[in-house]
Write a protein that holds these residues in place. Structure first.
Motif, PDB file in Angstrom:
ATOM      1  N   ASN A 448       2.988  35.116  33.368  1.00  0.00           N
ATOM      2  CA  ASN A 448       2.306  34.327  34.408  1.00  0.00           C
ATOM      3  C   ASN A 448       0.797  34.304  34.193  1.00  0.00           C
ATOM      4  O   ASN A 448       0.144  33.272  34.391  1.00  0.00           O
ATOM      5  N   LEU A 449       0.215  35.438  33.747  1.00  0.00           N
ATOM      6  CA  LEU A 449      -1.220  35.452  33.477  1.00  0.00           C
ATOM      7  C   LEU A 449      -1.568  34.626  32.247  1.00  0.00           C
ATOM      8  O   LEU A 449      -2.625  33.979  32.196  1.00  0.00           O
ATOM      9  N   PHE A 450      -0.697  34.654  31.254  1.00  0.00           N
ATOM     10  CA  PHE A 450      -0.933  33.845  30.054  1.00  0.00           C
ATOM     11  C   PHE A 450      -0.955  32.359  30.397  1.00  0.00           C
ATOM     12  O   PHE A 450      -1.843  31.611  29.954  1.00  0.00           O
ATOM     13  N   LYS A 451       0.004  31.903  31.197  1.00  0.00           N
ATOM     14  CA  LYS A 451       0.033  30.500  31.599  1.00  0.00           C
ATOM     15  C   LYS A 451      -1.173  30.149  32.475  1.00  0.00           C
ATOM     16  O   LYS A 451      -1.753  29.062  32.359  1.00  0.00           O
ATOM     17  N   GLN A 452      -1.567  31.087  33.336  1.00  0.00           N
ATOM     18  CA  GLN A 452      -2.731  30.840  34.181  1.00  0.00           C
ATOM     19  C   GLN A 452      -4.003  30.731  33.357  1.00  0.00           C
ATOM     20  O   GLN A 452      -4.888  29.926  33.646  1.00  0.00           O
ATOM     21  N   ARG A 453      -4.090  31.553  32.301  1.00  0.00           N
ATOM     22  CA  ARG A 453      -5.265  31.466  31.435  1.00  0.00           C
ATOM     23  C   ARG A 453      -5.325  30.136  30.699  1.00  0.00           C
ATOM     24  O   ARG A 453      -6.403  29.549  30.519  1.00  0.00           O
ATOM     25  N   LEU A 454      -4.172  29.624  30.263  1.00  0.00           N
ATOM     26  CA  LEU A 454      -4.152  28.313  29.598  1.00  0.00           C
ATOM     27  C   LEU A 454      -4.582  27.214  30.557  1.00  0.00           C
ATOM     28  O   LEU A 454      -5.330  26.294  30.172  1.00  0.00           O
ATOM     29  N   ARG A 455      -4.115  27.285  31.822  1.00  0.00           N
ATOM     30  CA  ARG A 455      -4.532  26.267  32.798  1.00  0.00           C
ATOM     31  C   ARG A 455      -6.032  26.349  33.058  1.00  0.00           C
ATOM     32  O   ARG A 455      -6.714  25.307  33.149  1.00  0.00           O
ATOM     33  N   LEU A 456      -6.554  27.576  33.175  1.00  0.00           N
ATOM     34  CA  LEU A 456      -7.992  27.727  33.405  1.00  0.00           C
ATOM     35  C   LEU A 456      -8.787  27.205  32.219  1.00  0.00           C
ATOM     36  O   LEU A 456      -9.845  26.577  32.397  1.00  0.00           O
ATOM     37  N   LYS A 457      -8.301  27.437  31.000  1.00  0.00           N
ATOM     38  CA  LYS A 457      -8.987  26.932  29.813  1.00  0.00           C
ATOM     39  C   LYS A 457      -9.010  25.413  29.802  1.00  0.00           C
ATOM     40  O   LYS A 457     -10.023  24.788  29.454  1.00  0.00           O
ATOM     41  N   THR A 458      -7.905  24.797  30.212  1.00  0.00           N
ATOM     42  CA  THR A 458      -7.860  23.327  30.272  1.00  0.00           C
ATOM     43  C   THR A 458      -8.847  22.790  31.301  1.00  0.00           C
ATOM     44  O   THR A 458      -9.546  21.784  31.050  1.00  0.00           O
ATOM     45  N   ILE A 459      -8.946  23.450  32.448  1.00  0.00           N
ATOM     46  CA  ILE A 459      -9.877  23.000  33.486  1.00  0.00           C
ATOM     47  C   ILE A 459     -11.324  23.107  33.008  1.00  0.00           C
ATOM     48  O   ILE A 459     -12.146  22.194  33.217  1.00  0.00           O
ATOM     49  N   VAL A 460     -11.661  24.218  32.353  1.00  0.00           N
ATOM     50  CA  VAL A 460     -13.034  24.410  31.871  1.00  0.00           C
ATOM     51  C   VAL A 460     -13.379  23.387  30.799  1.00  0.00           C
ATOM     52  O   VAL A 460     -14.478  22.802  30.807  1.00  0.00           O
ATOM     53  N   GLU A 461     -12.465  23.147  29.873  1.00  0.00           N
ATOM     54  CA  GLU A 461     -12.743  22.160  28.820  1.00  0.00           C
ATOM     55  C   GLU A 461     -12.878  20.758  29.402  1.00  0.00           C
ATOM     56  O   GLU A 461     -13.729  19.967  28.951  1.00  0.00           O
ATOM     57  N   ALA A 462     -12.067  20.420  30.400  1.00  0.00           N
ATOM     58  CA  ALA A 462     -12.184  19.098  31.026  1.00  0.00           C
ATOM     59  C   ALA A 462     -13.521  18.950  31.739  1.00  0.00           C
ATOM     60  O   ALA A 462     -14.151  17.876  31.687  1.00  0.00           O
ATOM     61  N   ALA A 463     -13.981  20.018  32.413  1.00  0.00           N
ATOM     62  CA  ALA A 463     -15.284  19.944  33.087  1.00  0.00           C
ATOM     63  C   ALA A 463     -16.418  19.777  32.080  1.00  0.00           C
ATOM     64  O   ALA A 463     -17.372  19.006  32.317  1.00  0.00           O
ATOM     65  N   LYS A 464     -16.333  20.466  30.937  1.00  0.00           N
ATOM     66  CA  LYS A 464     -17.363  20.310  29.909  1.00  0.00           C
ATOM     67  C   LYS A 464     -17.375  18.891  29.343  1.00  0.00           C
ATOM     68  O   LYS A 464     -18.441  18.299  29.134  1.00  0.00           O
ATOM     69  N   LYS A 465     -16.188  18.350  29.106  1.00  0.00           N
ATOM     70  CA  LYS A 465     -16.110  16.989  28.573  1.00  0.00           C
ATOM     71  C   LYS A 465     -16.626  15.974  29.573  1.00  0.00           C
ATOM     72  O   LYS A 465     -17.336  15.015  29.201  1.00  0.00           O
ATOM     73  N   ARG A 466     -16.320  16.178  30.859  1.00  0.00           N
ATOM     74  CA  ARG A 466     -16.797  15.267  31.892  1.00  0.00           C
ATOM     75  C   ARG A 466     -18.318  15.315  31.992  1.00  0.00           C
ATOM     76  O   ARG A 466     -18.976  14.267  32.112  1.00  0.00           O
ATOM     77  N   GLN A 467     -18.893  16.513  31.911  1.00  0.00           N
ATOM     78  CA  GLN A 467     -20.349  16.631  31.963  1.00  0.00           C
ATOM     79  C   GLN A 467     -21.000  16.001  30.732  1.00  0.00           C
ATOM     80  O   GLN A 467     -22.061  15.373  30.827  1.00  0.00           O
ATOM     81  N   MET A 468     -20.356  16.149  29.576  1.00  0.00           N
ATOM     82  CA  MET A 468     -20.900  15.545  28.362  1.00  0.00           C
ATOM     83  C   MET A 468     -20.875  14.021  28.441  1.00  0.00           C
ATOM     84  O   MET A 468     -21.834  13.335  28.021  1.00  0.00           O
ATOM     85  N   ASN A 469     -19.809  13.463  29.002  1.00  0.00           N
ATOM     86  CA  ASN A 469     -19.742  12.004  29.145  1.00  0.00           C
ATOM     87  C   ASN A 469     -20.804  11.499  30.118  1.00  0.00           C
ATOM     88  O   ASN A 469     -21.424  10.443  29.888  1.00  0.00           O
ATOM     89  N   ARG A 470     -21.021  12.225  31.209  1.00  0.00           N
ATOM     90  CA  ARG A 470     -22.068  11.824  32.149  1.00  0.00           C
ATOM     91  C   ARG A 470     -23.436  11.857  31.490  1.00  0.00           C
ATOM     92  O   ARG A 470     -24.266  10.958  31.697  1.00  0.00           O
ATOM     93  N   ARG A 471     -23.681  12.886  30.689  1.00  0.00           N
ATOM     94  CA  ARG A 471     -24.973  13.007  30.035  1.00  0.00           C
ATOM     95  C   ARG A 471     -25.154  11.923  28.975  1.00  0.00           C
ATOM     96  O   ARG A 471     -26.267  11.421  28.769  1.00  0.00           O
ATOM     97  N   THR A 472     -24.047  11.543  28.315  1.00  0.00           N
ATOM     98  CA  THR A 472     -24.128  10.509  27.280  1.00  0.00           C
ATOM     99  C   THR A 472     -24.468   9.147  27.874  1.00  0.00           C
ATOM    100  O   THR A 472     -25.246   8.368  27.299  1.00  0.00           O
ATOM    101  N   HIS A 473     -23.909   8.834  29.039  1.00  0.00           N
ATOM    102  CA  HIS A 473     -24.088   7.501  29.638  1.00  0.00           C
ATOM    103  C   HIS A 473     -25.147   7.504  30.741  1.00  0.00           C
ATOM    104  O   HIS A 473     -25.170   6.584  31.571  1.00  0.00           O
ATOM    105  N   SER A 474     -26.009   8.471  30.761  1.00  0.00           N
ATOM    106  CA  SER A 474     -27.106   8.521  31.727  1.00  0.00           C
ATOM    107  C   SER A 474     -28.433   8.416  30.997  1.00  0.00           C
ATOM    108  O   SER A 474     -28.503   8.503  29.758  1.00  0.00           O
TER     109      SER A 474
END
Length: 494
Positions: A448-474
């Motif tokens: 359960n912790l392993f799966k939770q860590r994978l979900r947290l990693k996906t959330i963090v990477e998505a937030a980084k990508k979203r911030q990078m896209n905002r910075r690119t188009h601003s």
């Protein structure tokens, strides 16, 4: 070693010549006992050992594999509590004595070497025990609870009996002697857990959430609706501090600058106080609430903050506008944190049912401990010799762990000690090689912790990508980069 021996020529007694010979001491090649490894002379010329680096790499790889094979951190579980273990405290003048408190008001003092309870107080408080601390000498300890009381107990209940009956008349003295003898008989009995009574108690106006003693005298501080500083000889607090927070979660005195005090509040703040002044000095507000704060015993300008966002932050009291280091690894709120006596490592306990060991300046945990039945970890401590870790959880158990999972507990002989030191140096030298690094860093986690860590990693990477896209188009410069050490600090108030 090389030496010269003068030899006189028989044909010409006047002529003396020198002959160069090779000598070595008797102790360099002779074993002291038959069990020692045979000592052999070795020429350390690098030109004679062209494959030395390859051999060292192979030895480092085998040492890393053996470390993970022999990693067995769990030592024992001590289960005498009838409810969740809420707090732990170590005796400052003993390596083996510590005290634990539970949510049912029970307090137990333990012997770490024998892993048994010495005595207990079944109903020390009417409600949960929220804080425990020893005095400077280590012969008394204080407890605070949700029943609005602070109580002082003797570490040895027989000493407490002596103190309570030393001021009475002859009849009281006789009764005290009888009770002392009964107490000695109870302590000597292996099948009975003796109880004790408090030496003194103080009544407050609100529930207490934590307690810590002053390092230079008879004072102690409590947290609750506000921070209060008490003196043992008085029945009312001598100082009271408050700064915006409805509830003070925890507090700690600085181990060197003993008049400096820090606390954490329900308004996501960390506040610094000087008890010589009449008001707080500094306040830093984070994005989420801090559950526990603790000072570094060797570098008292730094302190740790265990946060609800699953991270542990290291702050420098001189610069509170950013964190010195952010420690990752936990997957849920960090409940408690404690430094080792050396100040080089710290241990943290989390609501995700794991205990993690970090280097003081490392963002990634060195090791993670968990068991199948361990509940949410509510309190953690390092032992006084930094060899063991104590954890208290809500499954009514106090668990004992090794600080270094692969170090044997049995006595180690001289050759084995040298072999272990050599292996440690090899692992340190080749720790950045991918094959060795992968083995040393890998830790098994429950599913359960392993799966939770994978979900947290996906959330963090998505937030980084979203911030990078905002910075690119601003517009250039409109979204500046903010480091993680500054991102979670909202503001600093002085």
């Amino acid at each position: 070693t090389w030496g010269y021996i003068p030899i006189q020529c028989w044909s010409n007694p006047v002529l003396v010549m020198k002959v160069k010979c090779l000598t070595r001491g008797h102790e360099q090649f002779t074993r002291q006992t038959s069990r020692e490894v045979q000592k052999l002379p070795r020429n350390r010329d690098p030109s004679l050992h062209p494959l030395e680096q390859a051999r060292e790499y192979k030895r480092a790889l085998n040492a890393a594999k053996l470390e993970r094979m022999f990693a067995k951190p769990f030592v024992c579980s001590m289960s005498r509590h009838e409810d969740s273990v809420s707090c732990l405290s170590l005796c400052p003048d003993s390596l083996v004595r510590f005290v634990s408190g539970g949510h049912d008001g029970q307090i137990i003092i333990w012997d770490l070497a024998q892993q048994i309870p010495l005595w207990h107080v079944a109903k020390a408080h009417e409600r949960a025990v929220n804080g425990l601390t020893f005095n400077v000498k280590g012969d008394r300890f204080f407890s605070c609870g949700a029943d609005k009381t602070v109580k002082m107990f003797a570490v040895d209940p027989r000493n407490g009996l002596k103190q309570r009956h030393s001021d009475g008349d002859d009849e009281d003295e006789d009764n005290g002697i009888v009770m002392e003898q009964a107490s000695q008989a109870i302590v000597a009995s292996p099948g009975y857990l003796p109880s004790a009574l408090p030496l003194h108690s103080w009544m407050g106006k609100h529930a207490f959430s934590d307690i810590d003693r002053h390092g230079g005298g008879t004072k102690f501080a409590t947290s609750g609706a506000q921070v209060e500083v008490w003196d043992v000889a008085r029945s009312a607090p001598i100082h009271s501090f408050s700064w915006g927070a409805e509830t003070i979660k925890s507090l700690r005195f600085n181990p060197v600058e003993t008049n400096i005090l820090t606390s954490t509040g329900s308004d996501n703040s960390i506040v610094l106080y000087d008890i010589r002044l009449s008001s707080p000095t500094q306040k830093v507000v984070l994005k989420m609430r801090t559950n526990k704060v603790v000072w570094n015993p060797m570098e008292p300008i730094n302190f740790l903050a265990a946060n609800e966002d699953s991270n542990v932050y290291t702050f420098d009291m001189r610069k509170l506008d950013f964190a010195s280091c952010v420690h990752h690894g936990h997957l849920s709120a960090v409940i408690d944190v404690a430094y080792s006596p050396t100040g080089l490592e710290f241990v943290s306990g989390s609501y995700d049912r794991t205990v993690r060991v970090f280097g003081a300046q490392e963002s990634r945990s060195r090791d993670v401990y968990h068991t199948k039945r361990m509940g949410h970890v509510m309190s953690v401590r390092f032992s006084a010799d930094a060899r063991f870790i104590l954890s208290g959880s809500d499954d009514h158990n106090v668990r004992l762990w090794k600080a270094n999972a692969s170090v044997p507990l049995r006595p180690v002989s001289g050759p084995e000690k040298r072999k272990l030191d050599y292996s440690d140096k090899l692992k340190e030298r080749y720790q950045h090689v991918p094959e060795v690094s992968k083995i040393l860093r890998h830790r098994h986690l429950p599913h359960n912790l392993f799966k939770q860590r994978l979900r947290l990693k996906t959330i963090v990477e998505a937030a980084k990508k979203r911030q990078m896209n905002r910075r690119t188009h601003s517009k250039a410069g409109s979204l500046p980069f903010v480091s993680e050490r500054k991102r979670n600090v909202v503001k600093v108030i002085e």
